[in-house]
Write a protein that holds these residues in place. Structure first.
Motif, mmCIF file in Angstrom:
data_model
loop_
_atom_site.group_PDB
_atom_site.id
_atom_site.type_symbol
_atom_site.label_atom_id
_atom_site.label_comp_id
_atom_site.label_asym_id
_atom_site.label_seq_id
_atom_site.Cartn_x
_atom_site.Cartn_y
_atom_site.Cartn_z
ATOM 1 N N PHE A 20 0.819 -1.210 0.000
ATOM 2 C CA PHE A 20 0.000 0.000 0.000
ATOM 3 C C PHE A 20 0.854 1.262 0.000
ATOM 4 N N ALA A 21 2.081 1.134 0.509
ATOM 5 C CA ALA A 21 2.886 2.335 0.692
ATOM 6 C C ALA A 21 3.450 2.865 -0.615
ATOM 7 N N PHE A 72 16.968 12.165 14.584
ATOM 8 C CA PHE A 72 17.073 13.618 14.486
ATOM 9 C C PHE A 72 16.142 14.240 15.524
ATOM 10 N N ARG A 74 13.916 17.941 15.975
ATOM 11 C CA ARG A 74 13.545 19.271 15.495
ATOM 12 C C ARG A 74 13.403 20.246 16.662
ATOM 13 N N TYR A 82 14.956 9.138 10.915
ATOM 14 C CA TYR A 82 14.976 9.284 9.464
ATOM 15 C C TYR A 82 14.232 8.091 8.857
ATOM 16 N N GLN A 83 13.458 8.350 7.830
ATOM 17 C CA GLN A 83 12.658 7.283 7.233
ATOM 18 C C GLN A 83 13.398 6.536 6.132
ATOM 19 N N PHE A 173 21.957 19.777 5.074
ATOM 20 C CA PHE A 173 20.808 19.494 5.927
ATOM 21 C C PHE A 173 20.096 18.233 5.449
ATOM 22 N N ASP A 174 20.757 17.089 5.618
ATOM 23 C CA ASP A 174 20.117 15.813 5.282
ATOM 24 C C ASP A 174 20.849 14.674 5.991
ATOM 25 N N PHE B 301 1.070 2.027 5.035
ATOM 26 C CA PHE B 301 1.029 3.075 4.015
ATOM 27 C C PHE B 301 2.297 3.920 3.967
ATOM 28 N N GLY B 302 3.317 3.588 4.790
ATOM 29 C CA GLY B 302 4.549 4.351 4.746
ATOM 30 C C GLY B 302 4.458 5.598 5.599
ATOM 31 N N PRO B 303 5.578 6.342 5.718
ATOM 32 C CA PRO B 303 5.599 7.517 6.597
ATOM 33 C C PRO B 303 4.777 8.670 6.031
ATOM 34 N N GLN B 307 6.473 12.771 9.433
ATOM 35 C CA GLN B 307 7.472 11.844 9.973
ATOM 36 C C GLN B 307 8.792 11.907 9.230
ATOM 37 N N LEU B 308 8.860 12.580 8.147
ATOM 38 C CA LEU B 308 10.087 12.586 7.348
ATOM 39 C C LEU B 308 11.198 13.314 8.093
ATOM 40 N N GLY B 309 12.421 12.866 7.866
ATOM 41 C CA GLY B 309 13.563 13.506 8.456
ATOM 42 C C GLY B 309 14.039 14.671 7.623
ATOM 43 N N PRO B 310 15.041 15.395 8.109
ATOM 44 C CA PRO B 310 15.585 16.526 7.367
ATOM 45 C C PRO B 310 16.074 16.088 5.988
ATOM 46 N N GLY B 311 15.641 16.835 4.959
ATOM 47 C CA GLY B 311 16.084 16.552 3.604
ATOM 48 C C GLY B 311 15.365 15.421 2.936
ATOM 49 N N GLU B 312 14.439 14.761 3.616
ATOM 50 C CA GLU B 312 13.723 13.631 3.012
ATOM 51 C C GLU B 312 12.435 14.129 2.370
ATOM 52 N N LYS B 313 12.097 13.506 1.246
ATOM 53 C CA LYS B 313 10.901 13.918 0.514
ATOM 54 C C LYS B 313 10.162 12.671 0.040
ATOM 55 N N LEU B 314 8.848 12.812 -0.045
ATOM 56 C CA LEU B 314 8.038 11.749 -0.634
ATOM 57 C C LEU B 314 7.856 12.024 -2.115
ATOM 58 N N PRO B 315 7.732 11.014 -2.927
ATOM 59 C CA PRO B 315 7.547 11.245 -4.368
ATOM 60 C C PRO B 315 6.196 11.895 -4.668
#
Lengths: 201, 315
Positions: A20-21, A72, A74, A82-83, A173-174, B301-303, B307-315
Motif C-alpha cells: 500500500f505504501a 534527528f 527538530r 529518518y525514514q 541538511f540531510d 502506508f509508509g511515513p 514523519q520525514l527527516g531533514p532533507g527527506e521527501k516523498l515522491p
C-alpha cells in the motif's frame, strides 16, 4: 457459503502481497551509512611490554538510540527517525568496535572484549547517552554525549567517571550530512576518551 | 352391656402386653448373663491410651476377640492404667501373652492388640493375689520399637553433629588457620635461609674434617666417631634440602590455586555482566519494536510528511 469463504480467503492472501505504501513504485530508497572514526590514527603503535590488559565492554545506549535508524531532533524535547536513512550497525555496538580499534592502535593497553576467559587488569564501560542530528536549525549539528567509567578489576575500585559532549556542525541538511558529522563527532569523542584514560595512568 | 364387655377386652389386652414385655425383659437379661466371655486385667504403664474407649475392640492377630469393658487409674502410683477387657470364651489366652495399644495413624482410634504367648504354654487362668481377673502383661508395639530406634538414631546423629560442630568450631578453625600461617611462615623462612642452612651444613662438615685431622692421634675410635658425625651432617643436609624443596612446591601450589580461584570468580562476574546487558538490550529492542508496531498505518502506508527527516521527501 463455502464458496464465499474461499473467495474471502483468497482475497486476504492476495491482499498480503500488496504494497500500500508505494503504489507508484517511486518510493525513495533507504540509504545505509557506515559510522566511522573521523580522526583515525595514521599509524599504529606496537603494544608496549607489560601494558595492562584493558577489557572493553560493548557500549550501551538507550532504547530509542539502540537501533539502526538515524535519529534527528527538530526541538530539544522531541526525537524522530529518518525514514530513508539507516546505520549499517547499531551506533552503540559500532562505537565499541571503533573504540577498541583506536585503543588497540595506541599501544598503551592490551585491549580485549570483556567476557570469555580473559582476566583483565582494567575494565572500560561506556554508555551512549545522546547521538542525534539537532535539526532545530538548518543545517543543524550532530550531538554526541558519551559517559565512560574505568574500573580497576584487581582492586575492584572505580578509577574514574567522565562524560564527554561533542557537537559538530553539518555541511548539508540531510542524512548524508548527519552521517558525515557523526564520523567527526565519534573521532572527537575517542580523542577525548583516550586522553582521559592516559590521565588516569 | 356392650360397653362393659369392651372394657374387659381392653384390660385383658393391656395385661397381656405388659406380661409379654416383662417376659421379654426377663429373657433378654438372662440371655445377656449367658453370653460367654472371660475377663482379663491389663496394666498399661508405658503406652498412651489416647483414642481408647469403653467398647474399643480387643484384637488378636488383627481379629476382634473382645472389647474394652472399662479402665481406671491403678492404685499404687506410677500412673499405670488398669484396663478390663472381655475376651470371647473360646479364644485361648496363653501364659506369656502381652498386650499393647495399636492405633490407626489416620483416625487415631486405638485398639488393644494381644500378642498371644507360646502355643505350648498353659492357658492364662491364674488370678494373682489382690487381683480380680488374670493379668495380661504390657508389651510394646512395632511402632514403639521403630520410634525407639529412630529416637536412638536421632540421639546418635545429634552426637555426631555435635562432634562435627566441635571439630569445626571457631577455635579449631583459628588453630588450623594459625597452623597454616605458621607452616607458610616456616616454608618462607626455610626458603629464605636455604643458603644459610647450606653454609651451616658446610661448616659442620668442615668442622668434622678439622676434628678428624686434629684427632688423628686419638686413634681408631675417634676416627669412627668422626665418620659418624660426617654421616649425620650429610643426612641432615639432604633432609633439609628435601624439606626446602617440598615447602617451596607447597607455596607455589597454594599461590596457583588462589590465582585460579580468583580468575574463576572474575570471569564468572564478567559473564554475568554481559548476560545481564544482553537481556537488557534485548528488552530495549523489543520495546522499540513494539513502539513501531503500535502505528500500523505507518507500516501499511509508509511515513507521513510529518514523519520525514531533514532533507527527506516523498515522491
Amino acid at each position: 457459503m463455502r464458496r464465499a469463504l474461499f473467495v474471502l480467503a483468497v482475497a486476504l492472501s492476495l491482499g498480503g502481497c500488496v504494497n500500500f505504501a508505494d503504489p507508484s513504485g517511486k518510493s525513495p530508497e533507504v540509504v545505509n551509512y557506515v559510522l566511522n572514526d573521523g580522526t583515525a590514527l595514521a599509524s599504529r603503535t606496537p603494544v608496549r611490554a607489560g601494558a595492562p590488559l584493558l577489557l572493553v565492554l560493548d557500549t550501551t545506549a538507550g532504547g530509542f538510540y539502540d537501533t539502526d535508524q538515524m535519529v534527528f531532533a527538530r526541538s530539544p524535547a522531541t526525537r524522530g527517525y529518518y525514514q530513508f536513512a539507516r546505520w549499517t550497525d547499531r551506533p552503540g555496538k559500532r562505537f565499541a568496535e571503533l573504540m577498541r580499534a583506536r585503543l588497540d592502535g595506541q599501544g598503551a593497553y592490551r585491549v580485549a572484549a570483556a567476557g570469555g576467559y580473559v582476566l583483565g587488569d582494567l575494565l572500560l564501560d561506556t554508555e551512549l547517552i545522546d547521538f542525534y542530528h539537532d535539526a532545530s536549525s538548518e543545517p543543524g549539528t550532530m550531538r554526541l554525549v558519551l559517559r565512560a567509567e574505568l574500573i580497576d578489576l584487581r582492586q575492584r575500585t572505580l578509577l574514574g567517571r567522565q562524560t564527554f559532549e561533542h557537537t559538530v556542525p553539518l555541511a548539508r541538511f540531510d542524512a548524508a550530512g548527519a552521517a558525515a558529522a557523526a564520523d567527526v563527532a565519534v573521532g572527537q569523542a575517542l580523542d577525548a576518551l583516550t586522553a582521559w584514560l592516559a590521565s588516569l595512568r | 352391656m356392650e360397653t362393659e364387655g369392651r372394657y374387659t377386652l381392653v384390660g385383658t389386652l393391656v395385661l397381656a402386653v405388659v406380661a409379654v414385655m416383662a417376659a421379654a425383659l426377663v429373657w433378654l437379661a438372662g440371655a445377656a448373663d449367658r453370653i460367654a466371655y472371660q475377663t482379663y486385667t491389663l496394666y498399661f504403664e508405658k503406652q498412651s491410651l489416647d483414642g481408647l474407649a469403653v467398647g474399643s475392640p480387643v484384637k488378636m492377630r488383627g481379629i476382634k476377640v473382645g472389647i474394652v469393658d472399662g479402665y481406671r487409674f491403678a492404685r499404687g502410683g506410677d500412673e499405670a492404667v488398669s484396663v478390663t477387657a472381655r475376651i470371647d470364651e473360646g479364644v485361648p489366652v496363653h501364659t506369656g501373652a502381652v498386650a499393647y495399644i495399636k492405633r490407626n495413624l489416620v483416625t487415631g482410634i486405638a485398639a488393644v492388640e494381644i500378642d498371644n504367648g507360646p502355643s505350648g504354654s498353659p492357658l492364662l487362668v491364674q488370678v494373682p493375689q489382690g487381683e480380680r481377673y488374670p493379668v495380661i502383661a504390657e508389651g510394646s508395639s512395632d511402632i514403639d520399637r521403630v520410634a525407639t530406634a529412630v529416637s536412638r538414631l536421632s540421639v546418635n546423629g545429634a552426637q555426631v553433629l555435635e562432634k562435627m560442630n566441635t571439630l569445626l568450631s571457631e577455635d579449631n578453625q583459628r588453630a588450623l588457620g594459625r597452623t597454616l600461617a605458621n607452616l607458610d611462615e616456616l616454608s618462607s623462612h626455610l626458603a629464605a635461609n636455604k643458603q644459610s642452612l647450606d653454609t651451616l651444613v658446610q661448616a659442620m662438615r668442615d668442622a668434622a674434617d678439622e676434628f678428624r685431622f686434629a684427632g688423628a692421634s686419638i686413634g681408631q675410635a675417634a676416627t669412627r666417631a668422626e665418620g659418624s658425625i660426617v654421616g649425620v651432617g650429610d643426612h641432615a643436609s639432604v633432609a633439609l634440602k628435601e624439606a626446602v624443596v617440598a615447602m617451596e612446591k607447597l607455596q607455589r601450589d597454594a599461590t596457583l590455586i588462589a590465582a585460579r580461584v580468583q580468575q574463576f570468580t572474575d570471569t564468572g562476574s564478567l559473564e554475568m555482566t554481559n548476560v545481564s546487558r544482553d537481556v537488557r538490550t534485548s528488552a530495549d529492542a523489543l520495546t522499540t519494536a513494539g513502539q513501531r508496531l503500535s502505528d500500523p498505518r505507518a507500516i501499511l502506508f509508509g511515513p507521513t510528511r510529518q514523519q520525514l527527516g531533514p532533507g527527506e521527501k516523498l515522491p
